[in-house]
Design a protein around this motif. Structure first.
Motif, PDB file in Angstrom:
ATOM      1  N   PRO A   1       0.758  -1.113  -0.084  1.00  0.00           N
ATOM      2  CA  PRO A   1       0.081   0.117  -0.064  1.00  0.00           C
ATOM      3  C   PRO A   1       0.773   1.214   0.145  1.00  0.00           C
ATOM      4  CG  PRO A   1       0.219  -0.784   2.308  1.00  0.00           C
ATOM      5  CD  PRO A   1       0.927  -1.945   1.277  1.00  0.00           C
ATOM      6  N   PHE A   2       2.143   1.136  -0.069  1.00  0.00           N
ATOM      7  CA  PHE A   2       2.944   2.278   0.068  1.00  0.00           C
ATOM      8  C   PHE A   2       3.777   2.544  -1.442  1.00  0.00           C
ATOM      9  CE2 PHE A   2       2.430   0.682   4.294  1.00  0.00           C
ATOM     10  CZ  PHE A   2       2.132   1.626   4.886  1.00  0.00           C
ATOM     11  N   HIS A   3       4.149   3.869  -1.503  1.00  0.00           N
ATOM     12  CA  HIS A   3       4.873   4.130  -2.609  1.00  0.00           C
ATOM     13  C   HIS A   3       6.352   4.347  -2.373  1.00  0.00           C
ATOM     14  CE1 HIS A   3       1.814   5.983  -5.100  1.00  0.00           C
ATOM     15  NE2 HIS A   3       1.001   5.548  -4.013  1.00  0.00           N
ATOM     16  N   GLY A   4       6.825   3.280  -1.808  1.00  0.00           N
ATOM     17  CA  GLY A   4       8.092   3.222  -1.239  1.00  0.00           C
ATOM     18  C   GLY A   4       8.525   3.733  -0.190  1.00  0.00           C
ATOM     19  N   TRP A   5       9.838   3.708   0.342  1.00  0.00           N
ATOM     20  CA  TRP A   5      10.301   4.057   1.579  1.00  0.00           C
ATOM     21  C   TRP A   5      10.375   5.811   1.494  1.00  0.00           C
ATOM     22  CZ3 TRP A   5      11.978   3.260   6.638  1.00  0.00           C
ATOM     23  CH2 TRP A   5      12.655   4.179   7.202  1.00  0.00           C
ATOM     24  N   GLN A   6      11.063   6.625   0.701  1.00  0.00           N
ATOM     25  CA  GLN A   6      11.157   7.988   0.759  1.00  0.00           C
ATOM     26  C   GLN A   6       9.979   8.697   0.811  1.00  0.00           C
ATOM     27  OE1 GLN A   6      13.852   9.395  -1.943  1.00  0.00           O
ATOM     28  NE2 GLN A   6      14.517  11.033  -0.915  1.00  0.00           N
ATOM     29  N   VAL A   7       9.809   9.573   1.901  1.00  0.00           N
ATOM     30  CA  VAL A   7       8.600  10.300   1.829  1.00  0.00           C
ATOM     31  C   VAL A   7       8.466  11.235   0.513  1.00  0.00           C
ATOM     32  CG1 VAL A   7       9.936  12.372   2.625  1.00  0.00           C
ATOM     33  CG2 VAL A   7       7.578  12.259   3.266  1.00  0.00           C
ATOM     34  N   GLN A   8       7.203  11.321   0.324  1.00  0.00           N
ATOM     35  CA  GLN A   8       6.790  12.078  -0.891  1.00  0.00           C
ATOM     36  C   GLN A   8       5.495  12.844  -0.562  1.00  0.00           C
ATOM     37  OE1 GLN A   8       6.468   9.746  -4.624  1.00  0.00           O
ATOM     38  NE2 GLN A   8       7.376   8.063  -3.469  1.00  0.00           N
ATOM     39  N   PRO A   9       5.196  14.057  -1.197  1.00  0.00           N
ATOM     40  CA  PRO A   9       4.289  14.768  -0.871  1.00  0.00           C
ATOM     41  C   PRO A   9       2.795  14.260  -1.360  1.00  0.00           C
ATOM     42  CG  PRO A   9       5.731  16.236  -2.091  1.00  0.00           C
ATOM     43  CD  PRO A   9       6.079  14.756  -2.234  1.00  0.00           C
ATOM     44  N   ASN A  10       1.845  14.057  -0.471  1.00  0.00           N
ATOM     45  CA  ASN A  10       0.426  13.604  -0.493  1.00  0.00           C
ATOM     46  C   ASN A  10       0.575  12.285  -0.888  1.00  0.00           C
ATOM     47  OD1 ASN A  10      -0.434  16.282   0.032  1.00  0.00           O
ATOM     48  ND2 ASN A  10      -0.060  16.796  -2.313  1.00  0.00           N
ATOM     49  N   LEU A  11       1.434  11.216  -0.780  1.00  0.00           N
ATOM     50  CA  LEU A  11       1.595   9.768  -0.984  1.00  0.00           C
ATOM     51  C   LEU A  11       2.170   9.310   0.349  1.00  0.00           C
ATOM     52  CD1 LEU A  11       3.062   9.952  -4.447  1.00  0.00           C
ATOM     53  CD2 LEU A  11       0.774   9.415  -3.904  1.00  0.00           C
ATOM     54  N   PRO A  12       1.194   7.979   0.590  1.00  0.00           N
ATOM     55  CA  PRO A  12       1.836   7.182   1.660  1.00  0.00           C
ATOM     56  C   PRO A  12       2.991   6.476   1.346  1.00  0.00           C
ATOM     57  CG  PRO A  12       0.052   6.125   0.288  1.00  0.00           C
ATOM     58  CD  PRO A  12       0.130   7.215  -0.211  1.00  0.00           C
TER      59      PRO A  12
END
Length: 274
Positions: free
Chosen positions: A14-25
């Motif tokens: 359910p995640f868009h990878g490790w690295q923090v991204q705006p408006n994405l989990p």
């Protein structure tokens, strides 16, 4: 401020990878939010590596500084209460101030899991494998995997990484901004190549029940490197390319020389060594 070291396990689906991204989990963002919820401190945990969207981890390592004097056992319980079920903190402890989850790592192990379509895949297992649509020859897979053992430049198996591209560009700029002595261009080529060179200690396939499992251990891995290796090995496993073409692909130092990128769903970060 105390430095914390934590080991995480997560389902990357359910995640868009490790690295923090705006408006994405993301894993990093979700962990940071949980820490803030507990301590009211804003931190950005540093992971041992940036797993891609959909990639899983059995033992990802992260580190961060905090002022809050919270006992580790209490912190462990609080984090697992604050985090979604798809992320679990396996352990958390104080570490030496010099420790860094990424920079201190000396080796990593990944596994990739393939479920051939000649058997029925359990729906409980389906999100964590590549349902490969064609038969694979285990001997050819294994032969292909042995050719990457040792130290090589893995440019042919690396996706475009903006950070790495920028570092290589700096080297080239430094070379072009001066009048280099004879042989300096070779030195700079070697310097750029060092950024894409890794040492692989283990590269092997095994069969476990219906799964074909690839395990690889090395000093580090480039962006999409393991998935590109698996996609290329699968080409050898189907007979589309000979297994002994891997050295030629490595020597090409060109992504177009290698095979396709295997899906993220089958990849697991298994272990990080320090």
């Amino acid at each position: 401020m105390p430095l914390w070291k934590t080991i995480l396990s997560y389902d990357g689906t359910p995640f868009h990878g490790w690295q923090v991204q705006p408006n994405l989990p993301t894993i990093q963002g979700t962990l940071a939010h949980a820490i803030h919820h507990i301590t009211r401190e804003s931190v950005l945990p540093q992971g041992s590596g940036r797993t891609d969207a959909g990639v899983h981890a059995l033992a990802q390592v992260a580190s961060f500084f905090l002022e809050s004097p919270i006992p580790p056992a209490n912190f462990l319980r609080a984090l697992n209460h604050a985090l979604p079920p798809s992320i679990r903190v396996l352990s958390i402890e104080h570490a030496a101030p010099s420790f860094h989850a990424r920079h201190s790592a000396i080796g990593k192990t990944y596994e990739y899991r393939i479920h051939p379509t000649n058997s029925i895949c359990s729906p409980m297992q389906a999100p964590y494998v590549w349902p490969c649509p064609f038969p694979l020859d285990m001997e050819q897979l294994q032969e292909a995997a042995t050719y990457i053992l040792g130290t090589h430049d893995f440019t042919s198996f690396a996706a475009v990484d903006p950070d790495l591209t920028a570092r290589i560009a700096v080297l080239k700029d430094e070379n072009s901004s001066t009048s280099p002595p004879s042989g300096a261009s070779d030195v700079n080529f070697q310097s750029a190549s060092a950024l894409t060179t890794r040492t692989i200690y283990e590269s092997a396939w095994r069969q476990h029940e219906d799964l074909l499992i690839y395990r690889v251990t090395g000093t580090g891995f480039l962006h999409h490197m393991v998935r590109n290796l698996v996609g290329t090995f699968a080409e050898a496993g189907t007979g589309r390319i000979p297994a002994n073409s891997i050295p030629t692909i490595l020597a090409a130092r060109n992504r177009s020389a290698a095979g396709p990128t295997a899906p993220a769903s089958g990849l697991f970060l298994v272990k990080v060594e320090y």
